[in-house]
Scaffold this motif. Structure first.
Motif, PDB file in Angstrom:
ATOM      1  N   ASN A 132       5.687  10.488   9.385  1.00 17.19           N
ATOM      2  CA  ASN A 132       5.836  11.801  10.017  1.00 17.19           C
ATOM      3  C   ASN A 132       6.739  12.720   9.189  1.00 17.19           C
ATOM      4  OD1 ASN A 132       4.214  11.189  12.220  1.00 17.19           O
ATOM      5  ND2 ASN A 132       5.914  10.469  13.475  1.00 17.19           N
ATOM      6  N   ALA A 133       7.786  12.131   8.611  1.00 16.21           N
ATOM      7  CA  ALA A 133       8.762  12.923   7.862  1.00 16.21           C
ATOM      8  C   ALA A 133       8.139  13.615   6.662  1.00 16.21           C
ATOM      9  CB  ALA A 133       9.926  12.032   7.411  1.00 16.21           C
ATOM     10  N   TYR A 134       7.226  12.951   5.975  1.00 15.31           N
ATOM     11  CA  TYR A 134       6.687  13.556   4.756  1.00 15.31           C
ATOM     12  C   TYR A 134       5.317  14.222   4.951  1.00 15.31           C
ATOM     13  CZ  TYR A 134       3.410   9.701   3.534  1.00 15.31           C
ATOM     14  OH  TYR A 134       2.375   8.793   3.507  1.00 15.31           O
ATOM     15  N   PHE A 156      10.132  15.908  -2.155  1.00 19.52           N
ATOM     16  CA  PHE A 156      10.259  14.691  -1.349  1.00 19.52           C
ATOM     17  C   PHE A 156       8.893  14.144  -0.961  1.00 19.52           C
ATOM     18  CE2 PHE A 156      10.206  13.446   3.246  1.00 19.52           C
ATOM     19  CZ  PHE A 156      10.551  12.116   3.058  1.00 19.52           C
ATOM     20  N   THR A 157       7.994  15.010  -0.505  1.00 22.95           N
ATOM     21  CA  THR A 157       6.695  14.533  -0.034  1.00 22.95           C
ATOM     22  C   THR A 157       5.858  13.907  -1.153  1.00 22.95           C
ATOM     23  OG1 THR A 157       5.668  16.712  -0.329  1.00 22.95           O
ATOM     24  CG2 THR A 157       6.600  16.218   1.826  1.00 22.95           C
ATOM     25  N   ASP A 158       5.941  14.472  -2.347  1.00 24.19           N
ATOM     26  CA  ASP A 158       5.183  13.913  -3.467  1.00 24.19           C
ATOM     27  C   ASP A 158       5.620  12.472  -3.750  1.00 24.19           C
ATOM     28  OD1 ASP A 158       3.835  16.276  -3.714  1.00 24.19           O
ATOM     29  OD2 ASP A 158       4.993  17.015  -5.427  1.00 24.19           O
ATOM     30  N   ALA A 161       4.767  10.087  -0.635  1.00 28.63           N
ATOM     31  CA  ALA A 161       3.357   9.703  -0.533  1.00 28.63           C
ATOM     32  C   ALA A 161       3.033   8.580  -1.511  1.00 28.63           C
ATOM     33  CB  ALA A 161       2.470  10.913  -0.788  1.00 28.63           C
ATOM     34  N   GLN A 162       3.561   8.664  -2.720  1.00 27.08           N
ATOM     35  CA  GLN A 162       3.322   7.616  -3.717  1.00 27.08           C
ATOM     36  C   GLN A 162       3.965   6.298  -3.286  1.00 27.08           C
ATOM     37  OE1 GLN A 162       4.309   8.905  -7.728  1.00 27.08           O
ATOM     38  NE2 GLN A 162       3.576  10.972  -7.301  1.00 27.08           N
ATOM     39  N   LEU A 163       5.179   6.395  -2.744  1.00 28.63           N
ATOM     40  CA  LEU A 163       5.853   5.188  -2.235  1.00 28.63           C
ATOM     41  C   LEU A 163       5.051   4.566  -1.101  1.00 28.63           C
ATOM     42  CD1 LEU A 163       8.261   3.223  -1.858  1.00 28.63           C
ATOM     43  CD2 LEU A 163       9.311   4.977  -0.394  1.00 28.63           C
ATOM     44  N   HIS A 164       4.576   5.396  -0.189  1.00 28.90           N
ATOM     45  CA  HIS A 164       3.840   4.883   0.967  1.00 28.90           C
ATOM     46  C   HIS A 164       2.533   4.225   0.553  1.00 28.90           C
ATOM     47  CE1 HIS A 164       3.172   5.594   5.534  1.00 28.90           C
ATOM     48  NE2 HIS A 164       3.922   4.544   5.311  1.00 28.90           N
ATOM     49  N   ASN A 165       1.878   4.766  -0.455  1.00 26.81           N
ATOM     50  CA  ASN A 165       0.658   4.135  -0.970  1.00 26.81           C
ATOM     51  C   ASN A 165       0.971   2.765  -1.559  1.00 26.81           C
ATOM     52  OD1 ASN A 165      -0.966   6.311  -0.286  1.00 26.81           O
ATOM     53  ND2 ASN A 165      -0.722   7.325  -2.262  1.00 26.81           N
ATOM     54  N   PHE A 166       2.089   2.673  -2.275  1.00 29.40           N
ATOM     55  CA  PHE A 166       2.510   1.392  -2.845  1.00 29.40           C
ATOM     56  C   PHE A 166       2.798   0.383  -1.733  1.00 29.40           C
ATOM     57  CE2 PHE A 166       5.941  -1.492  -4.039  1.00 29.40           C
ATOM     58  CZ  PHE A 166       5.470  -2.054  -5.222  1.00 29.40           C
ATOM     59  N   VAL A 167       3.484   0.837  -0.692  1.00 33.68           N
ATOM     60  CA  VAL A 167       3.824  -0.038   0.434  1.00 33.68           C
ATOM     61  C   VAL A 167       2.568  -0.511   1.151  1.00 33.68           C
ATOM     62  CG1 VAL A 167       4.887  -0.063   2.735  1.00 33.68           C
ATOM     63  CG2 VAL A 167       6.146   0.893   0.793  1.00 33.68           C
ATOM     64  N   LEU A 212       6.895  -6.379  -8.837  1.00 41.45           N
ATOM     65  CA  LEU A 212       6.678  -5.528  -7.670  1.00 41.45           C
ATOM     66  C   LEU A 212       8.008  -5.039  -7.099  1.00 41.45           C
ATOM     67  CD1 LEU A 212       3.868  -7.544  -5.806  1.00 41.45           C
ATOM     68  CD2 LEU A 212       3.611  -5.382  -7.047  1.00 41.45           C
ATOM     69  N   LYS A 213       8.982  -5.920  -7.073  1.00 42.07           N
ATOM     70  CA  LYS A 213      10.294  -5.563  -6.532  1.00 42.07           C
ATOM     71  C   LYS A 213      10.937  -4.435  -7.343  1.00 42.07           C
ATOM     72  CE  LYS A 213      13.769  -8.174  -7.554  1.00 42.07           C
ATOM     73  NZ  LYS A 213      14.699  -9.343  -7.639  1.00 42.07           N
ATOM     74  N   THR A 214      10.824  -4.524  -8.651  1.00 46.06           N
ATOM     75  CA  THR A 214      11.404  -3.501  -9.524  1.00 46.06           C
ATOM     76  C   THR A 214      10.765  -2.138  -9.259  1.00 46.06           C
ATOM     77  OG1 THR A 214      11.907  -5.117 -11.253  1.00 46.06           O
ATOM     78  CG2 THR A 214      11.777  -2.807 -11.914  1.00 46.06           C
ATOM     79  N   GLU A 215       9.447  -2.136  -9.155  1.00 39.26           N
ATOM     80  CA  GLU A 215       8.752  -0.880  -8.890  1.00 39.26           C
ATOM     81  C   GLU A 215       9.115  -0.332  -7.513  1.00 39.26           C
ATOM     82  OE1 GLU A 215       4.241   1.081  -8.794  1.00 39.26           O
ATOM     83  OE2 GLU A 215       4.530  -1.009  -9.447  1.00 39.26           O
ATOM     84  N   LEU A 216       9.221  -1.225  -6.535  1.00 42.17           N
ATOM     85  CA  LEU A 216       9.597  -0.820  -5.185  1.00 42.17           C
ATOM     86  C   LEU A 216      10.968  -0.146  -5.186  1.00 42.17           C
ATOM     87  CD1 LEU A 216       9.271  -0.781  -2.080  1.00 42.17           C
ATOM     88  CD2 LEU A 216      10.283  -3.090  -2.065  1.00 42.17           C
ATOM     89  N   HIS A 217      11.924  -0.769  -5.871  1.00 42.63           N
ATOM     90  CA  HIS A 217      13.278  -0.222  -5.928  1.00 42.63           C
ATOM     91  C   HIS A 217      13.277   1.170  -6.553  1.00 42.63           C
ATOM     92  CE1 HIS A 217      15.652  -4.277  -5.593  1.00 42.63           C
ATOM     93  NE2 HIS A 217      14.799  -4.078  -4.604  1.00 42.63           N
ATOM     94  N   GLU A 218      12.568   1.339  -7.643  1.00 44.70           N
ATOM     95  CA  GLU A 218      12.530   2.638  -8.331  1.00 44.70           C
ATOM     96  C   GLU A 218      11.935   3.718  -7.433  1.00 44.70           C
ATOM     97  OE1 GLU A 218      10.340   1.911 -11.873  1.00 44.70           O
ATOM     98  OE2 GLU A 218      11.989   0.910 -12.919  1.00 44.70           O
ATOM     99  N   ARG A 219      10.813   3.377  -6.798  1.00 44.57           N
ATOM    100  CA  ARG A 219      10.149   4.365  -5.947  1.00 44.57           C
ATOM    101  C   ARG A 219      10.986   4.690  -4.707  1.00 44.57           C
ATOM    102  NH1 ARG A 219       4.987   5.532  -7.240  1.00 44.57           N
ATOM    103  NH2 ARG A 219       3.867   4.152  -8.694  1.00 44.57           N
TER     104      ARG A 219
END
Length: 240
Positions: A132-134, A156-158, A161-167, A212-219
């Protein structure tokens, strides 16, 4: 300009006051003075005519220049008040109403992003709050009006959205069923995590998990930073 009405509870008296914005006051003053300068007093033309009959010439160019300058500056101040200051105030007030009515939950979004980094997991309701926030302020009916707010929100939204797709691709329900809170809990690739779904040690799976963890942390950290910039912008305008 603004009108203030106050009531003294002790005396029971009402008071009324009228305040005019400084730009409006100065603008009207300059325009009126400029017009007076251009027109001159009623006796000026008679006086100049008399002097002319005596072969005395009065150069009134200064009067025209001074009058035009005053009128131009006065109109400029009034225009700036109307088109810049007033419009900015209208957009600011509109944004405040939009944000007040929105489902934005700042603390929940912060917890969601922090927990992605610290525990590589989230619960379903926190994910909904993050979504909802983004997405909420991207809708035409709830779009923010102030350019600065729109700019920080878009950044923020850009990232969000990329983080949420990864998740969405790399997180799975773990353990099966609802958690103690009654929600579904999702974890980063539990089948690659020795502390979760991986039954036997597998170095290749652990290496894959670390990637995967490294990418998660960065995003997640990047998204959190941009979210805080957006929140700071809202605080700057007194919206939260």
């Amino acid at each position: 300009m603004s009108i203030e009405i106050q009531h003294d509870k002790e005396s029971g008296k009402w008071s009324f006051s009228f305040k005019r914005h400084i730009f409006v006051a100065l603008g009207l003053l300059l325009v009126s003075n400029g017009l007076l300068t251009l027109s001159g007093p009623w006796w000026q033309s008679i006086f100049i005519g008399l002097l002319g009959s005596l072969n005395i010439t009065i150069n009134d160019t200064y009067q025209l220049i001074l009058g035009v300058l005053q009128v131009t500056l006065g109109v400029g101040l009034l225009s700036y008040k109307h088109f810049i200051i007033d419009k900015h105030a209208e957009r600011k007030e509109s944004d405040k109403r939009t944000i007040t009515a929105s489902p934005l939950k700042i603390d929940v979004v912060r917890y969601y992003l922090t927990n992605l980094v610290d525990d590589h997991s989230y619960e379903s309701s926190f994910d909904i709050a993050f979504h909802n926030a983004y997405t909420y302020f991207k809708k035409a009916e709830s779009e923010l009006q102030l350019e600065e707010s729109k700019y920080t929100y878009k950044k923020f939204t850009d990232a969000a959205a990329q983080l949420h797709n990864f998740v969405a691709v790399n997180f799975f329900t773990f353990p099966e069923g609802r958690s103690a809170t009654g929600e579904y809990r999702y974890c980063l690739a539990p089948h690659l995590n020795m502390d979760r779904g991986m039954t036997f040690y597998d170095a290749e799976k652990i290496a894959e998990y670390n990637t995967l963890k490294t990418e998660l942390h960065e995003r997640a950290l990047n998204t959190k930073q941009l979210f805080e910039e957006f929140v700071s912008n809202l605080k700057k305008f007194g919206h939260v």
